[in-house]
Design a protein around this motif. Structure first.
Motif, PDB file in Angstrom:
ATOM      1  N   ASP A 148       3.313  96.403  -7.877  1.00 49.99           N
ATOM      2  CA  ASP A 148       4.668  96.300  -7.331  1.00 49.99           C
ATOM      3  C   ASP A 148       5.094  94.839  -7.257  1.00 49.99           C
TER       4      ASP A 148
ATOM      5  N   VAL B 219      17.702  96.943  -1.988  1.00 50.92           N
ATOM      6  CA  VAL B 219      16.811  97.300  -3.107  1.00 50.92           C
ATOM      7  C   VAL B 219      15.975  98.534  -2.764  1.00 50.92           C
TER       8      VAL B 219
ATOM      9  N   ASP C 224      16.328 101.533  -3.338  1.00 52.17           N
ATOM     10  CA  ASP C 224      16.221 102.559  -4.379  1.00 52.17           C
ATOM     11  C   ASP C 224      15.213 102.179  -5.461  1.00 52.17           C
ATOM     12  N   ARG C 225      14.593 101.015  -5.327  1.00 57.24           N
ATOM     13  CA  ARG C 225      13.606 100.561  -6.310  1.00 57.24           C
ATOM     14  C   ARG C 225      12.204 100.891  -5.807  1.00 57.24           C
ATOM     15  N   ASP C 226      11.541 101.805  -6.490  1.00 52.26           N
ATOM     16  CA  ASP C 226      10.221 102.245  -6.037  1.00 52.26           C
ATOM     17  C   ASP C 226       9.145 101.178  -6.201  1.00 52.26           C
ATOM     18  N   ASN C 227       9.376 100.216  -7.092  1.00 52.34           N
ATOM     19  CA  ASN C 227       8.330  99.230  -7.368  1.00 52.34           C
ATOM     20  C   ASN C 227       8.625  97.863  -6.747  1.00 52.34           C
ATOM     21  N   ILE C 228       9.432  97.851  -5.677  1.00 54.45           N
ATOM     22  CA  ILE C 228       9.618  96.643  -4.867  1.00 54.45           C
ATOM     23  C   ILE C 228       9.157  96.984  -3.453  1.00 54.45           C
TER      24      ILE C 228
ATOM     25  N   ARG D  47      18.843  89.275  -4.437  1.00 56.48           N
ATOM     26  CA  ARG D  47      18.657  90.701  -4.727  1.00 56.48           C
ATOM     27  C   ARG D  47      18.438  90.919  -6.224  1.00 56.48           C
TER      28      ARG D  47
ATOM     29  N   ILE E 271      15.238  92.460  -8.426  1.00 57.05           N
ATOM     30  CA  ILE E 271      15.468  93.569  -9.359  1.00 57.05           C
ATOM     31  C   ILE E 271      15.037  93.192 -10.767  1.00 57.05           C
TER      32      ILE E 271
ATOM     33  N   ALA F 131      11.384  93.452 -11.039  1.00 53.45           N
ATOM     34  CA  ALA F 131      10.960  94.851 -11.064  1.00 53.45           C
ATOM     35  C   ALA F 131      11.200  95.472 -12.439  1.00 53.45           C
ATOM     36  N   GLU F 132      12.285  95.086 -13.077  1.00 52.68           N
ATOM     37  CA  GLU F 132      12.606  95.655 -14.390  1.00 52.68           C
ATOM     38  C   GLU F 132      11.707  95.102 -15.486  1.00 52.68           C
TER      39      GLU F 132
END
Length: 207
Positions: free
Chosen positions: A92, A120, A122-126, A197, A201, A204-205
């Protein structure tokens, strides 16, 4: 010097003495009740929102070291009392904040971190790791619950890895999904910005 000239000086001295006594009494009450931390934090937030002093967390991306296997074995206790290792979050993007409930700058920046967290969510990997350094865990727990902050918070259950240690509070790290320290900020900062932010993101991407 006549008596009429002396009276105003005596009166002024008495008035100043009363004012100082009141200020000292107020300061003592704030200190004894612990409210001085909130007063200082409120003043720091006021400075931030007025723009008199730029506390925006500048994104100077750091080409820092990678955490190793030993670092990922760092043990924490979550808010429910469950122990887990840092490797539970391996893979993560990590936002790690070292803070304490007695630290006014930590209190001042906390709402901006909550806003970033919500932005953030809605971001599962943060993942956010709010690491309380309060000696008494109940103090950190009560602070988070009483203030209504919803970020997950933890307490150290083993020595904090050297790469994630700091002599300043608050201190914030961002760890990439690959385990590299890509950001470090010591001191109070405003993390509630589109730039920060988007920084999280984008990391994460990339993962």
């Amino acid at each position: 010097m006549t008596k009429s000239e002396q009276v105003p000086k005596k009166s002024r001295f008495k008035s100043e003495a009363i004012q100082w006594s009141v200020m000292i009494a107020v300061a003592a009450i704030l200190y004894m009740t612990g409210l001085h931390k909130d007063v200082i934090a409120t003043l720091q937030r006021a400075v931030m929102w007025t723009g008199l002093y730029d506390v925006t967390a500048q994104i100077d991306e750091l080409n820092g070291p990678f955490l190793n296997a030993s670092d990922y074995r760092f043990t924490m206790t979550d808010q429910e009392g469950v122990q887990l290792n840092l490797d539970s979050f391996e893979g993560d993007v990590l936002f790690i904040n070292l803070w304490a409930s007695w630290c006014p700058p930590c209190i001042a920046e906390m709402p901006t971190i909550q806003a970033l967290h919500d932005g953030v969510a809605d971001r599962d990997n943060i993942s956010f790791i709010m690491l309380s350094l309060d000696q008494e865990r109940d103090e950190g727990r009560n602070f988070m619950e009483n203030r209504g902050f919803e970020m997950p918070y933890y307490f150290p259950a083993s020595s904090i890895p050297a790469e994630l240690s700091s002599s300043y509070l608050p201190t914030t790290f961002v760890i990439s999904a690959e385990g590299q320290i890509v950001y470090k900020h010591e001191g109070f900062g405003n993390f509630n910005t589109p730039e920060f932010r988007n920084f999280l993101i984008s990391l994460a991407e990339e993962s």
